[in-house]
Design an enzyme around this catalytic site. Structure first.
Site, PDB file in Angstrom:
ATOM      1  N   CYS A  20       0.894  -1.239  -0.129  1.00 53.90           N
ATOM      2  CA  CYS A  20       0.176  -0.160  -0.142  1.00 53.90           C
ATOM      3  C   CYS A  20       0.843   1.294  -0.332  1.00 53.90           C
ATOM      4  O   CYS A  20       2.452   0.969   0.571  1.00 53.90           O
ATOM      5  CB  CYS A  20      -1.213  -0.023   1.442  1.00 53.90           C
ATOM      6  N   HIS A  32       5.851  -6.158   7.968  1.00 53.19           N
ATOM      7  CA  HIS A  32       5.518  -7.530   8.765  1.00 53.19           C
ATOM      8  C   HIS A  32       6.029  -9.021   7.198  1.00 53.19           C
ATOM      9  O   HIS A  32       5.053  -9.627   7.254  1.00 53.19           O
ATOM     10  CB  HIS A  32       4.263  -8.137   9.203  1.00 53.19           C
ATOM     11  N   CYS A  89       2.593   5.906   8.585  1.00 50.94           N
ATOM     12  CA  CYS A  89       1.421   7.031   7.172  1.00 50.94           C
ATOM     13  C   CYS A  89       0.992   7.932   7.921  1.00 50.94           C
ATOM     14  O   CYS A  89       0.387   7.741   8.975  1.00 50.94           O
ATOM     15  CB  CYS A  89       0.918   5.469   7.663  1.00 50.94           C
ATOM     16  N   HIS A  91      -2.192  -4.778  19.004  1.00 54.16           N
ATOM     17  CA  HIS A  91      -1.525  -4.454  17.185  1.00 54.16           C
ATOM     18  C   HIS A  91       0.048  -3.302  17.599  1.00 54.16           C
ATOM     19  O   HIS A  91      -1.176  -2.367  18.483  1.00 54.16           O
ATOM     20  CB  HIS A  91      -2.391  -4.091  16.715  1.00 54.16           C
ATOM     21  N   GLU A  95       0.188  -0.378  15.763  1.00 55.96           N
ATOM     22  CA  GLU A  95      -1.351   0.704  15.579  1.00 55.96           C
ATOM     23  C   GLU A  95      -1.095   1.005  16.513  1.00 55.96           C
ATOM     24  O   GLU A  95      -1.396   2.178  17.412  1.00 55.96           O
ATOM     25  CB  GLU A  95      -1.457   0.021  14.388  1.00 55.96           C
ATOM     26  N   THR A 111      -6.700   0.791  11.073  1.00 54.22           N
ATOM     27  CA  THR A 111      -6.394   1.304   9.991  1.00 54.22           C
ATOM     28  C   THR A 111      -7.574   0.027   9.301  1.00 54.22           C
ATOM     29  O   THR A 111      -7.540   0.188   7.811  1.00 54.22           O
ATOM     30  CB  THR A 111      -5.697   1.587   9.457  1.00 54.22           C
ATOM     31  N   CYS A 121      -8.609   2.451   6.435  1.00 53.73           N
ATOM     32  CA  CYS A 121      -7.745   2.687   5.418  1.00 53.73           C
ATOM     33  C   CYS A 121      -8.564   2.279   4.592  1.00 53.73           C
ATOM     34  O   CYS A 121      -8.782   0.785   3.881  1.00 53.73           O
ATOM     35  CB  CYS A 121      -6.628   2.672   5.678  1.00 53.73           C
ATOM     36  N   SER A 171       1.053 -10.312   9.967  1.00 55.28           N
ATOM     37  CA  SER A 171       0.596  -9.192   8.800  1.00 55.28           C
ATOM     38  C   SER A 171      -0.422  -9.598   9.742  1.00 55.28           C
ATOM     39  O   SER A 171      -1.934 -10.200   9.099  1.00 55.28           O
ATOM     40  CB  SER A 171       0.880  -9.390   8.302  1.00 55.28           C
ATOM     41  N   SER A 172      -1.246  -8.346  10.116  1.00 57.12           N
ATOM     42  CA  SER A 172      -2.744  -8.028  10.469  1.00 57.12           C
ATOM     43  C   SER A 172      -3.876  -8.654   9.364  1.00 57.12           C
ATOM     44  O   SER A 172      -5.063  -8.727   8.975  1.00 57.12           O
ATOM     45  CB  SER A 172      -3.095  -7.491  11.371  1.00 57.12           C
TER      46      SER A 172
END
Ligand code: SF4
Length: 283
Positions: free
Chosen positions: A14, A43, A100, A128, A130, A164, A192, A220-221
């Site tokens: 992304c 990740h 980001c 997580h 984030e 996100t 996002c 990776s979520s």
């Protein structure tokens, strides 16, 4: 028999991840020495290896404390709390913030509205990075829900944001829980669009194919969420990190006229291409 290999319309790196990786490689070239990222930049083990070959190494916060002044440390796209940025800056490190911009926007909102007296609710995974980072912009006082349910009674004045990479249905559940119990609330759907678009195209494609392959890091979520979405439509959905994990013999035994591919936000184009080539060359 010809095999149709179809890549989802939106898949792979992304904007925010590409920006963080490009920026970090650029910074390393500029300083031309070993530089650091606070935790793995993304990740994906293959990309982490690629970065190490370019003299870019992931370290923990405790390890960062031991770095000498002026060493370069990059904050990854997930972002961190204000406390962490201050801790690194106070140590005299050269902190490059590659958070980001969409995540920075959530951090700013959470900070602004908590100062204005709103109770912050975050939809997301409490462990997580984030979410941990966002919580750090409201004194770590946010109520965090993973699916819109709450164990305690909600306060009255609420500001809701989302990790996100969350699913829209979880967001809708959260909003309806908050609307039922809180008289005054603000809601910012901070899922996002890159995630949403990727999830939608994976959803559509997985309805049409015999086999669906989701490529991305096991931790990776957003990749794991793509896997969940695809599994709901296609019983033969597989999550792999790269082409080496493809089980060609097993795929041959399944109906495989149409194979769909999608990839998480931390999967670079070259891994998607390797998976496509391996399937084409072996089926
Ligand atoms: S998924 Fe969206 S918010 Fe997350 S890094 Fe990528 S562009 Fe930014």
């Amino acid at each position: 028999m010809a095999v149709d290999i179809i890549l989802a319309e939106s898949a792979g790196f992304c904007f925010g991840v590409k920006r963080a990786v490009d920026e970090t490689l650029k910074i390393q070239k500029k300083y031309n020495k070993r530089i650091y990222t606070l935790g793995p930049l993304i990740h994906n083990n293959d990309v982490v290896k690629h970065l190490e070959e370019n003299n870019i190494f992931s370290i923990s916060l405790e390890e960062a404390d031991k770095l000498a002044e002026d060493e370069v440390i990059v904050i990854r796209s997930h972002g961190v709390s204000k406390e962490v940025i201050d801790r690194l800056t106070d140590k005299g490190l050269n902190v490059i913030n590659a958070t980001c911009p969409y995540v920075s926007n959530i951090q700013k909102k959470v900070n602004k509205y908590s100062v204005e007296g709103y109770n912050i609710v975050i939809l997301g995974d409490k462990n997580h990075p984030e979410v941990v980072g966002i919580n750090g912009w409201c004194d770590n006082k946010a109520l965090i829900t993973s699916d819109g349910t709450f164990e305690t009674k909600l306060p009255n004045k609420i500001c809701v944001v989302s990790q996100t990479t969350e699913r829209q249905d979880n967001w809708q559940n959260t909003i309806s829980s908050v609307a039922k119990s809180s008289k005054e609330f603000l809601a910012f759907n901070t899922i996002c669009s890159a995630t949403e678009v990727r999830q939608k195209s994976a959803y559509e494609l997985s309805k049409e194919v015999d086999i669906m392959i989701v490529i991305g890091g096991k931790s990776s979520s957003n990749t794991t969420k793509l896997y969940q979405i695809c599994s709901e439509n296609c019983e033969n959905t597989f999550h792999i990190e790269n082409e080496k994990e493809l089980d060609i013999d097993m795929i041959k035994e399944l109906k495989h006229e149409r194979i769909g591919l999608t990839a998480g936000a931390s999967t670079p184009d070259w891994i998607i291409q390797n998976v496509t080539d391996t399937l084409k060359n072996n089926l």
